[in-house]
Design a protein around this motif. Structure first.
Motif, mmCIF file in Angstrom:
data_model
loop_
_atom_site.group_PDB
_atom_site.id
_atom_site.type_symbol
_atom_site.label_atom_id
_atom_site.label_comp_id
_atom_site.label_asym_id
_atom_site.label_seq_id
_atom_site.Cartn_x
_atom_site.Cartn_y
_atom_site.Cartn_z
ATOM 1 N N LEU A 9 0.451 -1.386 -0.137
ATOM 2 C CA LEU A 9 0.479 -0.324 0.008
ATOM 3 C C LEU A 9 1.084 1.125 0.433
ATOM 4 O O LEU A 9 1.634 0.877 0.812
ATOM 5 N N ASP A 10 1.019 1.640 -0.832
ATOM 6 C CA ASP A 10 1.574 2.962 -1.225
ATOM 7 C C ASP A 10 0.719 4.156 -0.174
ATOM 8 O O ASP A 10 0.049 4.003 0.412
ATOM 9 N N GLY A 11 1.702 5.265 0.445
ATOM 10 C CA GLY A 11 1.178 6.520 0.595
ATOM 11 C C GLY A 11 0.029 7.481 0.166
ATOM 12 O O GLY A 11 -1.001 8.260 0.874
ATOM 13 N N GLU A 12 -0.473 7.229 -1.007
ATOM 14 C CA GLU A 12 -1.478 7.545 -1.586
ATOM 15 C C GLU A 12 -3.260 7.329 -1.807
ATOM 16 O O GLU A 12 -3.694 6.817 -1.803
ATOM 17 N N GLN A 27 1.256 -3.820 -10.915
ATOM 18 C CA GLN A 27 -0.104 -3.456 -11.257
ATOM 19 C C GLN A 27 -0.408 -2.781 -10.047
ATOM 20 O O GLN A 27 -0.212 -3.212 -9.270
ATOM 21 N N ALA A 28 -1.510 -1.650 -10.532
ATOM 22 C CA ALA A 28 -1.952 -1.232 -9.278
ATOM 23 C C ALA A 28 -3.551 -2.286 -9.536
ATOM 24 O O ALA A 28 -4.140 -1.731 -10.357
ATOM 25 N N LEU A 29 -4.001 -1.836 -8.141
ATOM 26 C CA LEU A 29 -5.679 -2.663 -8.087
ATOM 27 C C LEU A 29 -6.847 -1.837 -7.839
ATOM 28 O O LEU A 29 -7.090 -1.663 -8.749
ATOM 29 N N ASN A 30 -6.628 -0.500 -7.209
ATOM 30 C CA ASN A 30 -7.775 -0.144 -6.573
ATOM 31 C C ASN A 30 -7.667 1.161 -7.753
ATOM 32 O O ASN A 30 -6.785 1.592 -7.803
ATOM 33 N N THR A 31 -8.904 1.581 -8.462
ATOM 34 C CA THR A 31 -8.997 2.521 -9.082
ATOM 35 C C THR A 31 -9.266 3.867 -8.498
ATOM 36 O O THR A 31 -8.562 4.819 -9.045
ATOM 37 N N ALA A 32 -9.487 4.285 -7.555
ATOM 38 C CA ALA A 32 -9.673 5.176 -6.730
ATOM 39 C C ALA A 32 -8.940 5.174 -5.249
ATOM 40 O O ALA A 32 -8.957 3.891 -5.177
ATOM 41 N N PRO A 33 -7.829 6.049 -4.687
ATOM 42 C CA PRO A 33 -7.032 6.031 -3.671
ATOM 43 C C PRO A 33 -8.241 5.018 -2.441
ATOM 44 O O PRO A 33 -9.342 5.785 -2.334
#
Length: 193
Positions: A9-12, A27-33
């Protein structure tokens, strides 16, 4: 991690997945933070191939259709996966719940992502471990209990031992229970065939 995958999990508020065998597969999993509470403790774990995230006591499951993390429990001190990986036991200070990780047509039948309430106590529940896919062991105060997970009638719960301030460890290979109490580690005889 599952297979060669690592999650973070990144800071954003984005959960990332990286394949260690292929550096280009990130890849990023979630489209909204995900809404991060800055001072909160965060934990990511994979159950039945699906990412889960715990922020403080709140438990979230990743929904692949919406590509968002959805809250499934507002109070989850700990999550323990069943030996057959079909359910998780979710408990807080006073309640124990089951959460189905897949459809289970055999009795007791359950739907994927179904929440099943098992029991509630006035004292703090601790040390939840799976004895096998159908029974849980846990402690309430100094009392150690075994509870079935079949919720079709009423949940059978048995007090089976009392020790001051116990900490429980289940050894599945030898089918023995270890109890840490008052600076000693005690071992049961083999509990299952």
């Amino acid at each position: 991690a599952r297979n060669q995958d690592v999650f973070w999990l990144d800071g954003e508020g984005i959960v990332w997945k990286k394949n260690l065998s292929d550096a280009s597969l990130t890849q990023a999993l979630n489209t909204a933070p995900f809404s991060i509470a800055k001072e909160a403790e965060h934990e990511i774990f994979i159950l039945a191939g699906a990412p889960f995230l715990r922020q403080q006591e709140r438990l979230y499951r990743f929904n692949e259709d919406t590509r968002q993390f959805e809250e499934i429990f507002s109070s989850a001190n700990q999550v323990v996966e069943s030996p057959d990986a079909k359910n998780i036991a979710v408990f807080n200070d006073s309640e124990v719940w089951l959460y189905a990780l897949e459809d289970q047509p055999s009795q007791p039948s359950r739907k994927k992502y179904q929440k099943i309430f098992l029991t509630r106590f006035s004292q703090k529940i601790e040390n939840v471990v799976w004895l096998n896919p159908h029974y849980l062991i846990f402690s309430v105060g100094n009392s150690m209990k075994i509870a079935e997970t079949d919720d079709r009638d009423h949940i059978n719960i048995v007090d089976f031992a009392t020790f001051p301030d116990p900490t429980l460890f289940w050894q599945g290979e030898t089918k023995t229970l270890f109890v840490h109490t008052q600076g000693q580690i005690l071992s049961s005889e083999k509990l299952l065939p």
